[in-house]
Design a protein around this motif. Structure first.
Motif, PDB file in Angstrom:
ATOM      1  N   GLN A 170       0.819  -1.216   0.000  1.00 15.73           N
ATOM      2  CA  GLN A 170       0.000   0.000   0.000  1.00 15.73           C
ATOM      3  C   GLN A 170       0.853   1.266   0.000  1.00 15.73           C
ATOM      4  O   GLN A 170       0.370   2.357  -0.306  1.00 15.73           O
ATOM      5  N   TYR A 171       2.143   1.129   0.343  1.00 16.04           N
ATOM      6  CA  TYR A 171       3.033   2.287   0.361  1.00 16.04           C
ATOM      7  C   TYR A 171       3.709   2.531  -0.989  1.00 16.04           C
ATOM      8  O   TYR A 171       4.468   3.491  -1.119  1.00 16.04           O
ATOM      9  N   GLU A 172       3.429   1.677  -1.966  1.00 19.43           N
ATOM     10  CA  GLU A 172       4.045   1.866  -3.274  1.00 19.43           C
ATOM     11  C   GLU A 172       3.638   3.223  -3.847  1.00 19.43           C
ATOM     12  O   GLU A 172       2.467   3.596  -3.825  1.00 19.43           O
ATOM     13  N   HIS A 173       4.622   3.980  -4.325  1.00 13.33           N
ATOM     14  CA  HIS A 173       4.437   5.324  -4.872  1.00 13.33           C
ATOM     15  C   HIS A 173       4.035   6.335  -3.799  1.00 13.33           C
ATOM     16  O   HIS A 173       3.381   7.334  -4.094  1.00 13.33           O
ATOM     17  N   GLU A 174       4.443   6.057  -2.571  1.00 19.20           N
ATOM     18  CA  GLU A 174       4.214   6.989  -1.463  1.00 19.20           C
ATOM     19  C   GLU A 174       5.550   7.298  -0.787  1.00 19.20           C
ATOM     20  O   GLU A 174       6.556   6.638  -1.024  1.00 19.20           O
ATOM     21  N   ILE A 175       5.534   8.322   0.081  1.00 17.37           N
ATOM     22  CA  ILE A 175       6.731   8.688   0.848  1.00 17.37           C
ATOM     23  C   ILE A 175       6.683   8.001   2.201  1.00 17.37           C
ATOM     24  O   ILE A 175       5.636   7.957   2.853  1.00 17.37           O
ATOM     25  N   ILE A 176       7.813   7.454   2.614  1.00 16.55           N
ATOM     26  CA  ILE A 176       7.955   6.926   3.966  1.00 16.55           C
ATOM     27  C   ILE A 176       9.223   7.524   4.582  1.00 16.55           C
ATOM     28  O   ILE A 176      10.106   7.990   3.863  1.00 16.55           O
ATOM     29  N   GLN A 177       9.278   7.517   5.871  1.00 16.58           N
ATOM     30  CA  GLN A 177      10.486   7.993   6.556  1.00 16.58           C
ATOM     31  C   GLN A 177      11.064   6.838   7.355  1.00 16.58           C
ATOM     32  O   GLN A 177      10.410   6.285   8.239  1.00 16.58           O
ATOM     33  N   GLY A 178      12.279   6.469   7.008  1.00 18.95           N
ATOM     34  CA  GLY A 178      12.924   5.346   7.671  1.00 18.95           C
ATOM     35  C   GLY A 178      14.256   5.738   8.265  1.00 18.95           C
ATOM     36  O   GLY A 178      14.664   6.907   8.250  1.00 18.95           O
ATOM     37  N   VAL A 208       9.244  14.392  -5.536  1.00 20.31           N
ATOM     38  CA  VAL A 208       8.915  15.816  -5.600  1.00 20.31           C
ATOM     39  C   VAL A 208       7.400  16.012  -5.571  1.00 20.31           C
ATOM     40  O   VAL A 208       6.885  16.891  -4.873  1.00 20.31           O
ATOM     41  N   LYS A 209       6.687  15.189  -6.324  1.00 22.81           N
ATOM     42  CA  LYS A 209       5.231  15.299  -6.361  1.00 22.81           C
ATOM     43  C   LYS A 209       4.622  15.098  -4.979  1.00 22.81           C
ATOM     44  O   LYS A 209       3.770  15.881  -4.544  1.00 22.81           O
ATOM     45  N   ARG A 210       5.050  14.063  -4.279  1.00 24.09           N
ATOM     46  CA  ARG A 210       4.488  13.784  -2.952  1.00 24.09           C
ATOM     47  C   ARG A 210       4.875  14.872  -1.945  1.00 24.09           C
ATOM     48  O   ARG A 210       4.081  15.218  -1.062  1.00 24.09           O
ATOM     49  N   LEU A 211       6.068  15.411  -2.066  1.00 21.81           N
ATOM     50  CA  LEU A 211       6.474  16.492  -1.162  1.00 21.81           C
ATOM     51  C   LEU A 211       5.601  17.727  -1.368  1.00 21.81           C
ATOM     52  O   LEU A 211       5.193  18.381  -0.397  1.00 21.81           O
ATOM     53  N   GLN A 257       2.272  17.259   0.244  1.00 22.72           N
ATOM     54  CA  GLN A 257       2.313  17.453   1.689  1.00 22.72           C
ATOM     55  C   GLN A 257       2.382  18.925   2.071  1.00 22.72           C
ATOM     56  O   GLN A 257       1.844  19.337   3.104  1.00 22.72           O
ATOM     57  N   GLU A 258       3.030  19.728   1.242  1.00 22.43           N
ATOM     58  CA  GLU A 258       3.228  21.140   1.568  1.00 22.43           C
ATOM     59  C   GLU A 258       2.109  22.038   1.046  1.00 22.43           C
ATOM     60  O   GLU A 258       1.887  23.121   1.583  1.00 22.43           O
ATOM     61  N   VAL A 259       1.419  21.589  -0.008  1.00 27.28           N
ATOM     62  CA  VAL A 259       0.404  22.431  -0.649  1.00 27.28           C
ATOM     63  C   VAL A 259      -0.955  21.738  -0.551  1.00 27.28           C
ATOM     64  O   VAL A 259      -1.236  20.799  -1.305  1.00 27.28           O
ATOM     65  N   PRO A 260      -1.812  22.180   0.358  1.00 24.09           N
ATOM     66  CA  PRO A 260      -3.127  21.537   0.517  1.00 24.09           C
ATOM     67  C   PRO A 260      -3.961  21.562  -0.756  1.00 24.09           C
ATOM     68  O   PRO A 260      -4.738  20.641  -1.005  1.00 24.09           O
ATOM     69  N   GLU A 261      -3.787  22.597  -1.566  1.00 23.55           N
ATOM     70  CA  GLU A 261      -4.565  22.703  -2.796  1.00 23.55           C
ATOM     71  C   GLU A 261      -4.211  21.600  -3.797  1.00 23.55           C
ATOM     72  O   GLU A 261      -5.054  21.215  -4.623  1.00 23.55           O
TER      73      GLU A 261
END
Length: 401
Positions: free
Chosen positions: A132-140, A204-207, A210-214
Protein backbone atom coordinates in the motif's frame (compact mmCIF):
# COMPACT_ATOMS: atom_id res chain seq x y z
CA UNK A 1 -0.35 -34.35 18.54
CA UNK A 2 -2.20 -32.79 21.40
CA UNK A 3 -3.83 -29.69 22.74
CA UNK A 4 -0.37 -28.09 22.87
CA UNK A 5 -0.49 -27.94 19.07
CA UNK A 6 -3.88 -26.26 19.19
CA UNK A 7 -2.56 -23.72 21.68
CA UNK A 8 0.45 -23.07 19.46
CA UNK A 9 -1.81 -22.44 16.48
CA UNK A 10 -3.93 -20.05 18.56
CA UNK A 11 -0.79 -18.18 19.62
CA UNK A 12 0.35 -17.86 15.98
CA UNK A 13 -2.98 -16.37 15.05
CA UNK A 14 -3.06 -13.86 17.90
CA UNK A 15 0.61 -12.83 17.81
CA UNK A 16 1.48 -12.96 14.13
CA UNK A 17 -1.93 -12.63 12.53
CA UNK A 18 -1.64 -15.99 10.75
CA UNK A 19 -5.04 -17.60 10.41
CA UNK A 20 -5.26 -20.96 12.15
CA UNK A 21 -7.36 -22.37 9.32
CA UNK A 22 -4.57 -21.60 6.83
CA UNK A 23 -1.97 -23.48 8.90
CA UNK A 24 -4.30 -26.45 9.48
CA UNK A 25 -5.05 -26.73 5.76
CA UNK A 26 -1.33 -26.73 4.96
CA UNK A 27 -0.64 -29.20 7.77
CA UNK A 28 -3.23 -31.68 6.52
CA UNK A 29 -1.80 -31.56 3.00
CA UNK A 30 1.71 -32.20 4.32
CA UNK A 31 0.56 -35.11 6.50
CA UNK A 32 -0.97 -36.80 3.47
CA UNK A 33 2.42 -36.71 1.77
CA UNK A 34 4.16 -37.90 4.94
CA UNK A 35 1.79 -40.86 5.30
CA UNK A 36 2.33 -42.01 1.71
CA UNK A 37 6.09 -41.57 1.99
CA UNK A 38 6.57 -43.31 5.32
CA UNK A 39 4.09 -46.15 4.83
CA UNK A 40 4.71 -46.70 1.11
CA UNK A 41 1.06 -46.20 0.32
CA UNK A 42 -0.31 -45.18 -3.08
CA UNK A 43 -4.00 -44.99 -2.25
CA UNK A 44 -5.94 -41.80 -1.91
CA UNK A 45 -5.98 -40.60 1.66
CA UNK A 46 -7.39 -37.69 3.61
CA UNK A 47 -5.98 -36.38 6.85
CA UNK A 48 -8.24 -34.55 9.27
CA UNK A 49 -6.92 -32.45 12.12
CA UNK A 50 -9.23 -31.86 15.08
CA UNK A 51 -8.85 -28.15 15.74
CA UNK A 52 -10.29 -28.52 19.27
CA UNK A 53 -8.46 -31.57 20.62
CA UNK A 54 -5.43 -31.71 18.37
CA UNK A 55 -6.08 -35.29 17.25
CA UNK A 56 -5.18 -36.51 13.76
CA UNK A 57 -7.11 -39.08 11.74
CA UNK A 58 -6.00 -40.66 8.45
CA UNK A 59 -8.67 -42.00 6.09
CA UNK A 60 -8.28 -44.14 2.99
CA UNK A 61 -10.61 -42.82 0.30
CA UNK A 62 -12.03 -45.18 -2.34
CA UNK A 63 -14.45 -44.51 -5.17
CA UNK A 64 -17.49 -46.73 -5.60
CA UNK A 65 -17.39 -48.37 -9.04
CA UNK A 66 -19.16 -51.19 -10.81
CA UNK A 67 -16.00 -53.09 -11.77
CA UNK A 68 -12.89 -52.71 -9.61
CA UNK A 69 -9.63 -52.21 -11.50
CA UNK A 70 -7.39 -51.04 -8.61
CA UNK A 71 -8.53 -52.10 -5.16
CA UNK A 72 -6.28 -49.47 -3.57
CA UNK A 73 -8.38 -46.71 -5.13
CA UNK A 74 -11.74 -48.36 -5.83
CA UNK A 75 -14.42 -50.45 -4.15
CA UNK A 76 -17.25 -52.35 -5.77
CA UNK A 77 -20.83 -51.22 -5.36
CA UNK A 78 -21.64 -54.56 -3.77
CA UNK A 79 -18.98 -54.20 -1.07
CA UNK A 80 -19.88 -50.58 -0.48
CA UNK A 81 -23.54 -51.41 0.06
CA UNK A 82 -22.55 -53.95 2.68
CA UNK A 83 -21.54 -50.95 4.76
CA UNK A 84 -24.45 -48.77 3.73
CA UNK A 85 -27.31 -49.31 1.33
CA UNK A 86 -27.17 -45.63 0.43
CA UNK A 87 -23.94 -45.83 -1.58
CA UNK A 88 -24.15 -45.36 -5.35
CA UNK A 89 -21.73 -45.47 -8.26
CA UNK A 90 -19.38 -42.44 -8.05
CA UNK A 91 -19.61 -42.01 -4.27
CA UNK A 92 -16.50 -42.08 -2.07
CA UNK A 93 -16.00 -44.22 1.01
CA UNK A 94 -13.67 -43.24 3.85
CA UNK A 95 -12.07 -45.87 6.07
CA UNK A 96 -9.82 -44.81 8.93
CA UNK A 97 -6.27 -46.16 8.55
CA UNK A 98 -4.42 -44.09 11.14
CA UNK A 99 -1.20 -45.97 12.11
CA UNK A 100 -0.45 -46.35 15.80
CA UNK A 101 2.92 -44.60 15.53
CA UNK A 102 1.68 -41.88 13.20
CA UNK A 103 1.80 -39.30 15.99
CA UNK A 104 5.60 -39.20 15.98
CA UNK A 105 5.79 -38.75 12.21
CA UNK A 106 3.01 -36.21 12.36
CA UNK A 107 4.82 -34.16 14.98
CA UNK A 108 8.04 -34.02 12.94
CA UNK A 109 6.17 -33.15 9.76
CA UNK A 110 4.03 -30.58 11.52
CA UNK A 111 7.06 -28.76 12.88
CA UNK A 112 8.67 -28.46 9.46
CA UNK A 113 5.50 -27.54 7.61
CA UNK A 114 4.28 -25.07 10.19
CA UNK A 115 7.58 -23.20 10.18
CA UNK A 116 7.51 -23.04 6.39
CA UNK A 117 3.89 -21.91 6.26
CA UNK A 118 4.53 -19.38 8.98
CA UNK A 119 7.35 -17.85 6.97
CA UNK A 120 5.22 -17.76 3.84
CA UNK A 121 2.25 -16.31 5.67
CA UNK A 122 4.43 -13.67 7.29
CA UNK A 123 5.82 -12.73 3.88
CA UNK A 124 2.30 -12.37 2.50
CA UNK A 125 1.20 -10.30 5.47
CA UNK A 126 4.21 -8.00 5.19
CA UNK A 127 3.79 -7.72 1.42
CA UNK A 128 0.12 -6.82 1.74
CA UNK A 129 0.98 -4.31 4.45
CA UNK A 130 3.78 -2.58 2.54
CA UNK A 131 2.38 -2.79 -0.98
CA UNK A 132 0.00 0.00 0.00
CA UNK A 133 3.03 2.29 0.36
CA UNK A 134 4.04 1.87 -3.27
CA UNK A 135 4.44 5.32 -4.87
CA UNK A 136 4.21 6.99 -1.46
CA UNK A 137 6.73 8.69 0.85
CA UNK A 138 7.95 6.93 3.97
CA UNK A 139 10.49 7.99 6.56
CA UNK A 140 12.92 5.35 7.67
CA UNK A 141 16.24 4.94 9.43
CA UNK A 142 19.50 4.22 7.63
CA UNK A 143 20.77 0.88 8.85
CA UNK A 144 23.87 0.31 6.73
CA UNK A 145 25.20 0.63 3.19
CA UNK A 146 27.40 -1.26 0.75
CA UNK A 147 28.61 -0.83 -2.81
CA UNK A 148 25.12 -1.49 -4.22
CA UNK A 149 22.51 -0.34 -1.74
CA UNK A 150 21.67 1.83 1.20
CA UNK A 151 19.54 -0.23 3.60
CA UNK A 152 16.78 1.71 5.34
CA UNK A 153 14.55 0.16 7.98
CA UNK A 154 10.89 1.06 8.11
CA UNK A 155 8.74 -0.75 10.62
CA UNK A 156 9.28 -4.48 10.35
CA UNK A 157 11.01 -4.41 6.99
CA UNK A 158 14.34 -3.36 5.54
CA UNK A 159 14.05 -1.33 2.34
CA UNK A 160 16.83 -0.95 -0.21
CA UNK A 161 17.91 2.13 -2.15
CA UNK A 162 20.04 1.34 -5.23
CA UNK A 163 22.96 3.54 -6.26
CA UNK A 164 20.95 4.99 -9.15
CA UNK A 165 18.30 6.19 -6.70
CA UNK A 166 20.69 7.94 -4.34
CA UNK A 167 20.97 11.73 -4.54
CA UNK A 168 24.32 13.03 -5.85
CA UNK A 169 26.27 14.62 -3.03
CA UNK A 170 24.16 13.10 -0.25
CA UNK A 171 25.71 10.83 2.38
CA UNK A 172 23.69 8.29 4.31
CA UNK A 173 25.10 7.51 7.74
CA UNK A 174 23.87 4.84 10.11
CA UNK A 175 20.91 5.96 12.24
CA UNK A 176 20.14 8.92 9.94
CA UNK A 177 16.44 9.57 9.43
CA UNK A 178 15.59 9.96 5.75
CA UNK A 179 12.45 10.43 3.67
CA UNK A 180 12.28 8.25 0.57
CA UNK A 181 9.84 7.44 -2.22
CA UNK A 182 8.71 3.80 -2.56
CA UNK A 183 9.15 2.86 -6.21
CA UNK A 184 8.36 -0.86 -6.07
CA UNK A 185 7.28 -3.61 -3.67
CA UNK A 186 8.06 -7.20 -4.70
CA UNK A 187 6.93 -10.42 -3.04
CA UNK A 188 10.25 -12.26 -3.51
CA UNK A 189 11.00 -15.83 -2.39
CA UNK A 190 13.20 -14.57 0.44
CA UNK A 191 10.52 -12.18 1.58
CA UNK A 192 9.01 -8.86 0.52
CA UNK A 193 11.51 -6.52 -1.10
CA UNK A 194 10.81 -2.78 -0.93
CA UNK A 195 12.77 -0.50 -3.27
CA UNK A 196 13.00 3.19 -2.43
CA UNK A 197 14.42 6.27 -4.12
CA UNK A 198 15.56 9.82 -3.47
CA UNK A 199 15.85 10.68 -7.17
CA UNK A 200 12.43 9.66 -8.52
CA UNK A 201 10.23 12.57 -9.70
CA UNK A 202 7.46 11.04 -7.62
CA UNK A 203 9.30 12.20 -4.49
CA UNK A 204 8.91 15.82 -5.60
CA UNK A 205 5.23 15.30 -6.36
CA UNK A 206 4.49 13.78 -2.95
CA UNK A 207 6.47 16.49 -1.16
CA UNK A 208 4.40 19.18 -2.88
CA UNK A 209 1.22 17.33 -1.93
CA UNK A 210 2.31 17.45 1.69
CA UNK A 211 3.23 21.14 1.57
CA UNK A 212 0.40 22.43 -0.65
CA UNK A 213 -3.13 21.54 0.52
CA UNK A 214 -4.57 22.70 -2.80
CA UNK A 215 -2.62 19.97 -4.59
CA UNK A 216 -3.72 17.34 -2.11
CA UNK A 217 -7.42 18.26 -2.48
CA UNK A 218 -7.22 18.55 -6.28
CA UNK A 219 -7.70 22.33 -6.62
CA UNK A 220 -4.23 22.50 -8.18
CA UNK A 221 -2.99 19.67 -10.38
CA UNK A 222 0.59 18.67 -11.09
CA UNK A 223 0.55 17.91 -14.81
CA UNK A 224 4.17 16.87 -15.33
CA UNK A 225 7.55 16.85 -13.64
CA UNK A 226 11.03 16.82 -15.16
CA UNK A 227 13.91 16.24 -12.77
CA UNK A 228 17.66 15.96 -12.68
CA UNK A 229 18.00 14.93 -9.07
CA UNK A 230 20.26 16.97 -6.86
CA UNK A 231 20.44 19.86 -9.30
CA UNK A 232 17.16 21.08 -10.79
CA UNK A 233 13.50 20.21 -11.24
CA UNK A 234 10.78 21.74 -13.38
CA UNK A 235 7.16 21.18 -12.39
CA UNK A 236 4.13 22.18 -14.47
CA UNK A 237 0.91 22.97 -12.60
CA UNK A 238 -2.60 24.07 -13.51
CA UNK A 239 -5.93 24.79 -11.87
CA UNK A 240 -9.46 24.64 -13.27
CA UNK A 241 -10.48 27.30 -10.76
CA UNK A 242 -9.97 30.71 -12.41
CA UNK A 243 -9.62 32.34 -8.98
CA UNK A 244 -6.60 30.18 -8.11
CA UNK A 245 -3.08 31.00 -9.25
CA UNK A 246 -1.48 27.54 -9.45
CA UNK A 247 2.10 28.81 -9.51
CA UNK A 248 1.60 31.24 -6.64
CA UNK A 249 -0.20 28.57 -4.64
CA UNK A 250 2.74 26.18 -4.98
CA UNK A 251 5.32 28.86 -4.23
CA UNK A 252 3.44 30.01 -1.14
CA UNK A 253 3.76 33.20 0.93
CA UNK A 254 7.30 34.52 0.54
CA UNK A 255 8.20 31.23 -1.16
CA UNK A 256 7.66 29.23 2.03
CA UNK A 257 6.01 26.20 0.44
CA UNK A 258 8.46 25.63 -2.37
CA UNK A 259 11.33 26.38 0.00
CA UNK A 260 10.22 23.54 2.27
CA UNK A 261 10.53 21.15 -0.67
CA UNK A 262 13.89 22.63 -1.65
CA UNK A 263 15.17 22.14 1.90
CA UNK A 264 14.06 18.50 1.94
CA UNK A 265 15.97 17.98 -1.32
CA UNK A 266 19.10 19.66 0.07
CA UNK A 267 18.95 22.80 -2.05
CA UNK A 268 17.78 21.34 -5.36
CA UNK A 269 16.50 24.19 -7.56
CA UNK A 270 12.80 23.99 -8.41
CA UNK A 271 11.05 25.90 -11.20
CA UNK A 272 7.25 25.99 -10.99
CA UNK A 273 5.71 26.88 -14.35
CA UNK A 274 2.07 27.24 -15.44
CA UNK A 275 0.65 24.53 -17.69
CA UNK A 276 -1.49 25.68 -20.63
CA UNK A 277 -3.20 23.64 -23.32
CA UNK A 278 -1.56 25.60 -26.14
CA UNK A 279 1.76 23.81 -26.76
CA UNK A 280 3.36 27.03 -28.00
CA UNK A 281 2.76 28.81 -24.72
CA UNK A 282 3.55 25.70 -22.68
CA UNK A 283 6.92 25.25 -24.36
CA UNK A 284 7.67 28.93 -23.81
CA UNK A 285 6.77 28.59 -20.12
CA UNK A 286 8.89 25.47 -19.79
CA UNK A 287 11.98 27.31 -21.04
CA UNK A 288 11.64 29.91 -18.31
CA UNK A 289 13.60 32.05 -17.42
CA UNK A 290 14.58 32.43 -21.08
CA UNK A 291 12.48 34.65 -23.33
CA UNK A 292 10.89 32.90 -26.32
CA UNK A 293 10.17 34.71 -29.59
CA UNK A 294 8.44 31.96 -31.54
CA UNK A 295 7.84 28.22 -31.72
CA UNK A 296 7.78 26.45 -35.08
CA UNK A 297 6.52 22.86 -35.31
CA UNK A 298 7.88 20.29 -37.74
CA UNK A 299 5.14 19.16 -40.14
CA UNK A 300 6.77 15.74 -40.47
CA UNK A 301 7.02 15.22 -36.71
CA UNK A 302 4.41 17.06 -34.63
CA UNK A 303 6.37 16.33 -31.46
CA UNK A 304 9.43 18.19 -32.73
CA UNK A 305 9.81 21.95 -32.83
CA UNK A 306 12.24 24.83 -33.26
CA UNK A 307 12.22 27.46 -30.54
CA UNK A 308 13.53 30.88 -31.48
CA UNK A 309 15.02 33.02 -28.74
CA UNK A 310 16.84 36.36 -28.68
CA UNK A 311 20.57 36.03 -29.24
CA UNK A 312 21.29 37.33 -25.76
CA UNK A 313 19.02 34.62 -24.22
CA UNK A 314 20.45 31.66 -26.14
CA UNK A 315 22.74 30.43 -23.36
CA UNK A 316 19.98 30.99 -20.81
CA UNK A 317 17.50 28.95 -22.85
CA UNK A 318 19.94 26.10 -23.33
CA UNK A 319 21.16 26.20 -19.74
CA UNK A 320 24.30 24.85 -18.17
CA UNK A 321 25.37 21.79 -20.17
CA UNK A 322 21.99 21.91 -21.93
CA UNK A 323 20.05 21.30 -18.72
CA UNK A 324 17.30 23.90 -19.20
CA UNK A 325 16.50 22.62 -22.70
CA UNK A 326 16.56 18.97 -21.56
CA UNK A 327 14.21 19.61 -18.67
CA UNK A 328 11.85 21.63 -20.86
CA UNK A 329 11.76 18.79 -23.38
CA UNK A 330 10.97 16.24 -20.65
CA UNK A 331 8.35 18.50 -19.12
CA UNK A 332 6.47 19.16 -22.36
CA UNK A 333 7.09 15.91 -24.21
CA UNK A 334 8.45 17.76 -27.26
CA UNK A 335 11.85 17.48 -28.90
CA UNK A 336 13.12 21.05 -28.74
CA UNK A 337 15.75 22.61 -31.00
CA UNK A 338 16.74 26.09 -29.80
CA UNK A 339 18.05 28.67 -32.28
CA UNK A 340 18.95 32.38 -31.95
CA UNK A 341 16.83 34.85 -33.93
CA UNK A 342 19.80 36.12 -35.94
CA UNK A 343 20.20 32.72 -37.61
CA UNK A 344 16.56 31.93 -38.34
CA UNK A 345 13.98 33.03 -40.84
CA UNK A 346 10.44 32.49 -39.61
CA UNK A 347 8.17 30.49 -41.90
CA UNK A 348 4.45 31.01 -41.45
CA UNK A 349 1.69 28.49 -42.08
CA UNK A 350 1.57 29.41 -45.78
CA UNK A 351 5.33 28.84 -46.17
CA UNK A 352 5.86 32.59 -46.46
CA UNK A 353 9.31 33.66 -45.26
CA UNK A 354 9.26 36.47 -42.75
CA UNK A 355 12.53 38.02 -41.65
CA UNK A 356 12.36 38.28 -37.87
CA UNK A 357 14.39 41.46 -37.89
CA UNK A 358 11.72 43.10 -40.06
CA UNK A 359 8.96 42.39 -37.55
CA UNK A 360 8.05 45.23 -35.26
CA UNK A 361 10.51 45.47 -32.36
CA UNK A 362 12.47 42.63 -33.92
CA UNK A 363 10.14 39.99 -32.43
CA UNK A 364 7.26 37.77 -33.43
CA UNK A 365 4.44 37.55 -30.92
CA UNK A 366 4.20 33.88 -29.98
CA UNK A 367 0.47 34.30 -29.40
CA UNK A 368 0.18 35.05 -33.13
CA UNK A 369 2.31 32.18 -34.37
CA UNK A 370 -0.66 30.14 -35.50
CA UNK A 371 -2.39 33.12 -37.09
CA UNK A 372 0.40 33.88 -39.56
CA UNK A 373 -1.34 32.31 -42.50
CA UNK A 374 -4.46 34.39 -41.98
CA UNK A 375 -2.39 37.51 -41.39
CA UNK A 376 -0.44 36.85 -44.55
CA UNK A 377 -3.67 36.53 -46.55
CA UNK A 378 -4.97 39.77 -45.05
CA UNK A 379 -1.73 41.58 -45.91
CA UNK A 380 -1.87 40.38 -49.51
CA UNK A 381 -5.57 41.13 -49.98
CA UNK A 382 -6.72 43.85 -47.56
CA UNK A 383 -9.84 44.56 -49.59
CA UNK A 384 -11.16 41.09 -48.88
CA UNK A 385 -12.09 42.09 -45.37
CA UNK A 386 -13.05 45.68 -46.26
CA UNK A 387 -15.37 45.89 -49.24
CA UNK A 388 -15.62 49.66 -48.79
CA UNK A 389 -11.94 50.18 -49.43
CA UNK A 390 -11.74 52.41 -52.53
CA UNK A 391 -9.58 51.83 -55.55
CA UNK A 392 -7.27 54.65 -54.63
CA UNK A 393 -6.44 53.10 -51.27
CA UNK A 394 -5.88 49.73 -52.94
CA UNK A 395 -3.57 51.27 -55.54
CA UNK A 396 -1.62 53.01 -52.77
CA UNK A 397 -1.15 49.74 -50.93
CA UNK A 398 0.00 48.01 -54.10
CA UNK A 399 2.45 50.76 -54.92
CA UNK A 400 3.92 50.59 -51.41
CA UNK A 401 4.44 46.85 -51.67
Amino acid sequence: MSKEMVEALDALESEKGIKKEYVIESLEAALVAAYKRNYNQAQNVDVEFDAKKGNIHVYAVKEVVEDVVDDRLEVSLEDAQKKSKGYEIGDHIKDEVTPKDFGRIAAQTAKQVIMQRVREAERDIIYNEYSQYEHEIIQGTVERSDSRYVYITYGRIETVMPKSDQMPGETYNSRDRVRVFVTKVENATKGPQVFVSRTDPGLVKRLFEQEVPEIYDGTVEIVSIAREAGDRTKIAVKSDNPDVDPVGTCVGPKGARVQAVVDELNGENIDVVPYVDDPVDFIANALNPAEVIAVQFDERDPKQCIVIVPDYHLSLAIGKKGQNARLAAKLTGYKIDIKPESQVEFVDDNDQDVDINDVENGKIDIDKTRENAANADDAQNPAADDPDLDDEATDTTDSEN
